[in-house]
Structure formats: C-alpha cells, structure tokens
Motif scaffolding. Structure first.
Motif, PDB file in Angstrom:
ATOM      1  N   TYR A  59       0.814  -1.216   0.000  1.00 50.39           N
ATOM      2  CA  TYR A  59       0.000   0.000   0.000  1.00 50.39           C
ATOM      3  C   TYR A  59       0.847   1.266   0.000  1.00 50.39           C
ATOM      4  O   TYR A  59       0.509   2.246  -0.675  1.00 50.39           O
ATOM      5  CB  TYR A  59      -0.952   0.000   1.203  1.00 50.39           C
ATOM      6  N   LEU A  60       1.925   1.287   0.750  1.00 50.76           N
ATOM      7  CA  LEU A  60       2.776   2.473   0.763  1.00 50.76           C
ATOM      8  C   LEU A  60       3.498   2.633  -0.569  1.00 50.76           C
ATOM      9  O   LEU A  60       3.633   3.751  -1.094  1.00 50.76           O
ATOM     10  CB  LEU A  60       3.791   2.399   1.916  1.00 50.76           C
ATOM     11  N   GLU A  61       3.957   1.523  -1.112  1.00 51.62           N
ATOM     12  CA  GLU A  61       4.655   1.570  -2.397  1.00 51.62           C
ATOM     13  C   GLU A  61       3.729   2.104  -3.499  1.00 51.62           C
ATOM     14  O   GLU A  61       4.148   2.883  -4.369  1.00 51.62           O
ATOM     15  CB  GLU A  61       5.166   0.179  -2.765  1.00 51.62           C
ATOM     16  N   LYS A  62       2.461   1.688  -3.448  1.00 48.23           N
ATOM     17  CA  LYS A  62       1.498   2.154  -4.455  1.00 48.23           C
ATOM     18  C   LYS A  62       1.182   3.636  -4.273  1.00 48.23           C
ATOM     19  O   LYS A  62       0.978   4.358  -5.254  1.00 48.23           O
ATOM     20  CB  LYS A  62       0.224   1.316  -4.367  1.00 48.23           C
ATOM     21  N   GLU A  63       1.134   4.085  -3.019  1.00 41.06           N
ATOM     22  CA  GLU A  63       0.856   5.496  -2.744  1.00 41.06           C
ATOM     23  C   GLU A  63       1.913   6.402  -3.369  1.00 41.06           C
ATOM     24  O   GLU A  63       1.601   7.496  -3.860  1.00 41.06           O
ATOM     25  CB  GLU A  63       0.802   5.726  -1.228  1.00 41.06           C
ATOM     26  N   PHE A  64       3.152   5.940  -3.373  1.00 40.41           N
ATOM     27  CA  PHE A  64       4.248   6.770  -3.884  1.00 40.41           C
ATOM     28  C   PHE A  64       4.794   6.251  -5.221  1.00 40.41           C
ATOM     29  O   PHE A  64       5.905   6.596  -5.609  1.00 40.41           O
ATOM     30  CB  PHE A  64       5.377   6.834  -2.855  1.00 40.41           C
ATOM     31  N   ALA A  65       3.996   5.465  -5.912  1.00 37.88           N
ATOM     32  CA  ALA A  65       4.457   4.857  -7.168  1.00 37.88           C
ATOM     33  C   ALA A  65       4.824   5.899  -8.222  1.00 37.88           C
ATOM     34  O   ALA A  65       5.707   5.658  -9.057  1.00 37.88           O
ATOM     35  CB  ALA A  65       3.375   3.923  -7.711  1.00 37.88           C
ATOM     36  N   ASN A  66       4.152   7.041  -8.201  1.00 35.20           N
ATOM     37  CA  ASN A  66       4.425   8.080  -9.195  1.00 35.20           C
ATOM     38  C   ASN A  66       5.415   9.126  -8.704  1.00 35.20           C
ATOM     39  O   ASN A  66       5.566  10.184  -9.318  1.00 35.20           O
ATOM     40  CB  ASN A  66       3.107   8.759  -9.607  1.00 35.20           C
ATOM     41  N   ASP A  67       6.065   8.839  -7.587  1.00 35.80           N
ATOM     42  CA  ASP A  67       7.071   9.740  -7.034  1.00 35.80           C
ATOM     43  C   ASP A  67       8.432   9.043  -7.099  1.00 35.80           C
ATOM     44  O   ASP A  67       8.834   8.350  -6.159  1.00 35.80           O
ATOM     45  CB  ASP A  67       6.740  10.081  -5.581  1.00 35.80           C
ATOM     46  N   PRO A  68       9.166   9.205  -8.185  1.00 34.80           N
ATOM     47  CA  PRO A  68      10.434   8.484  -8.349  1.00 34.80           C
ATOM     48  C   PRO A  68      11.478   8.819  -7.293  1.00 34.80           C
ATOM     49  O   PRO A  68      12.409   8.038  -7.087  1.00 34.80           O
ATOM     50  CB  PRO A  68      10.896   8.906  -9.755  1.00 34.80           C
ATOM     51  N   ASN A  69      11.337   9.955  -6.629  1.00 36.82           N
ATOM     52  CA  ASN A  69      12.321  10.333  -5.617  1.00 36.82           C
ATOM     53  C   ASN A  69      12.028   9.757  -4.236  1.00 36.82           C
ATOM     54  O   ASN A  69      12.807   9.943  -3.312  1.00 36.82           O
ATOM     55  CB  ASN A  69      12.403  11.865  -5.505  1.00 36.82           C
TER      56      ASN A  69
END
Length: 357
Positions: A59-69
């Motif tokens: 869930y955390l990985e998906k939340e920030f999936a569009n944040d490459p940094n």
C-alpha cells in the motif's frame, strides 16, 4: 518581440503547472518503516494487523508509485518492540508498527515520537502449556517455567492476567524468549507454559502443546494494543508525506476490515508463513472491523494510559510516563474525511463498550 512573448507565456504555463502539481519530495527520500515482529523463518512479512496488510499488499509503495524520488524500505525485527525503539533512537526509522508497552517505554526514555493511528488493537493473548503438563488454569502456573518476550505488549498483558489470577512475576520462573524460541522450548518441554498468539495456536494444532486460556471474548481491556508510531522530527519536516503515509495505512485498514475480503486477507497474511487455518482460528468470532480499526478512540487512549501506570507499578519503567500530547489524530481524521470513512468503524469508550451505547 513575438519570441519574447512566447517565452513569457511558456514560463507562466510552467509556473502554473508546478503550482497545480501534487506535492512531491524535491530531494530523494527513503521512508524507513519498521515492524515489531517477523514472519516464520525470518520472512519479511507479518500477519494479524492492517500494518501487515500494508506491507504484503504494498500500500505504501502504491501510494508513492508516481514519485520516483520517494522509496519505501521495510524492516522486520526479531527483537520486536525494544528493537524498534533502538531504530527510533538512532534515527534509522521514520514510522513503525509497535505494541503499547515498548512504545510507552520509548516515550518514558525520551524518544520523540507520535502515535498516528491504531493497527492491531484489541489483539487477544493466549496461554499454552506443554503437551504433558498438568496445568489446567492460570493459577496453576505458580512455580512453573513460563515464557514470553520481555518488553513487548504481550509481556504487560501477561502480567495483568497473572495479577487477575492472584499471581505476579515473582510467583513464576520467567523465561525470556521470542516466538521461535518459545515454539522450540515448548515443543521440547524445556518450559512448562508460554504466552503468545498464532504460534501457540499452530503448535496446539500440531498436538505439541495445549491452549488452556485466551483473553479472546473477554473484556477487551485484557487484550493488547498497537499502532503506527512516527518520529516527530520526520513529521515536522514532511507533514504532507506523513499524511500520505497515513492515507495508505488507512486504506489497508479499510480493506482489512471488509468481511468479503476475509479469505483473501488470510491468504495475503499467509506470506508471513502462518497457515491460513490458524489465522481463521485467531479471528474466529471477531469481526474484521473490530480487530483492524485504526481509530484513536476512548478505549485505545485509556488503555495506553493504564498501561503506562501498570508498567510503572510492575517495575517495567523507572519513571512515570504521560500520554498527553503523544496521540496525533489530525492525520487520521484527514484520511477518514478524504476517503469518506468517518462512520466506517465503531468507536469504543474507555469502559470497553461501543461509544454512545
């Protein structure tokens, strides 16, 4: 002249697009998330909590999936809650799933953390005895070798159970063991009994122990509580990212609380190595929403306050610990409003009954 106008127009459009874009980390950031447990054979997964769902379901990985940094790193601790405190004290963790007693010990020792939401609240505790032991009740533990892991929320819950049955730690021989060590010692009958949860249910199912007592179905104030703790410095530096982390945990709690997901949930938690039938037993007669609520309600707050008093009385902490200002519900509240979940979970009062009943 015309080219100058074009450049200014392009600059204005670029500026507006930046202002309209969602907040992202300007610099590379790794969010370090700890978990005060570890799966069977040291698998980097757990079970029984919405935090375990957040890990296994990414869930955390998906939340920030569009944040490459922004990257997410999980750490699972065989040393449970005390090891998480070490991670916080060395600024090696930003968030962590942790039980009530170790979190309070950390606060008593000056760790600057905040409690953001519940996860794994109202967890029951089990007492299992060696298969050939002549122990029928908690009272029969007097003088026996009894295992539990010191410094964990199971430790404090065990002491409360002993107290309710006229015993104290001085009346038994305490053996400090983690889950794996407990299973081995109880199987070989090197100890007489142990407090724990799914590992004991599994051992009993194999015929290598007998479960003779559980807090399940009793007054929830005898159970254990846990939640997501965050480092205060991280929250202050990254409030928007903290909100998104909480959003992810709340989404995991919602999915973990929906009854149609029960079978899928246990399969997801099976990544920890705990058999599905054991998880079915562990959650039998409990609604998923009751066990996976993220709410910081009257019951949770009162239990942490009581645990602090009990921890001091039992000598588990040297100084009094206050929970005033420690609970930080604003991020949870914002998530519930954003996701339309204000009435999804039932809040409970300090008396252990549904609030408003």
């Amino acid at each position: 002249m015309f080219s100058t106008i074009l450049r200014r127009t392009a600059l204005a459009v670029f500026t507006v697009s930046l202002l309209a874009a969602p907040a992202r980390a300007a610099e590379p950031l790794t969010i370090h998330v700890g978990y005060a447990a570890i799966g069977v054979d040291n698998r980097p997964f757990a079970e029984g909590t919405s935090a375990a769902t957040a890990r296994a379901g990414e869930y955390l990985e998906k939340e920030f999936a569009n944040d490459p940094n922004i990257k997410i790193e999980w750490f699972f601790f065989k040393g449970a809650g005390p090891a998480v405190n070490e991670g916080f004290s060395n600024d090696q963790l930003d968030f962590a799933y942790q039980g009530d007693l170790p979190a309070l010990i950390g606060r008593a020792n000056g760790l600057k953390t905040r409690f953001l939401l519940a996860s794994g609240a109202r967890k029951p505790l089990y007492l299992a005895v060696a298969k050939d032991a002549d122990i029928k009740s908690v009272a029969d533990l007097k003088g026996k070798k009894v295992a539990y892991q010191r410094g964990t929320n199971g430790h404090l819950s065990a002491i409360k159970i002993l107290e309710a049955n006229g015993l104290s730690e001085k009346d038994i021989q305490v053996i400090n063991l983690d889950s794996a060590g407990t299973v081995a010692a109880l199987t070989s009958q090197d100890i007489d009994a142990a407090f724990g949860d799914t590992q004991l249910i599994n051992l009993a199912a194999k015929g290598n122990a007998k479960v003779i007592y559980t807090t399940k179905g009793q007054d929830p104030r005898y159970g254990r509580n846990a939640g997501i703790i965050a480092r205060q410095d991280f929250i202050e530096k990254h409030p928007e990212i903290t909100q998104r982390v909480v959003d992810a945990f709340v989404k995991a709690a919602q999915w973990s609380s929906d009854e149609p997901n029960r079978a899928a949930l246990f399969e997801l938690w099976h990544k920890s190595g705990t058999p599905v039938p054991i998880l079915e037993d562990y959650f039998s007669n409990d609604t998923l929403a009751y066990r996976n609520s993220p709410l910081i309600d009257g019951l949770l707050v009162s239990q942490y306050q009581e645990q602090g008093v009990k921890a001091k009385a039992f000598g588990l902490i040297r100084r009094e610990v206050s929970t005033d200002g420690w609970f930080e519900p604003k991020y949870l509240k914002a998530s519930l409003e954003k996701l339309g979940l204000q009435n999804f979970w039932q809040a409970y009062g300090a008396d252990g009954k549904p609030a408003g009943s």
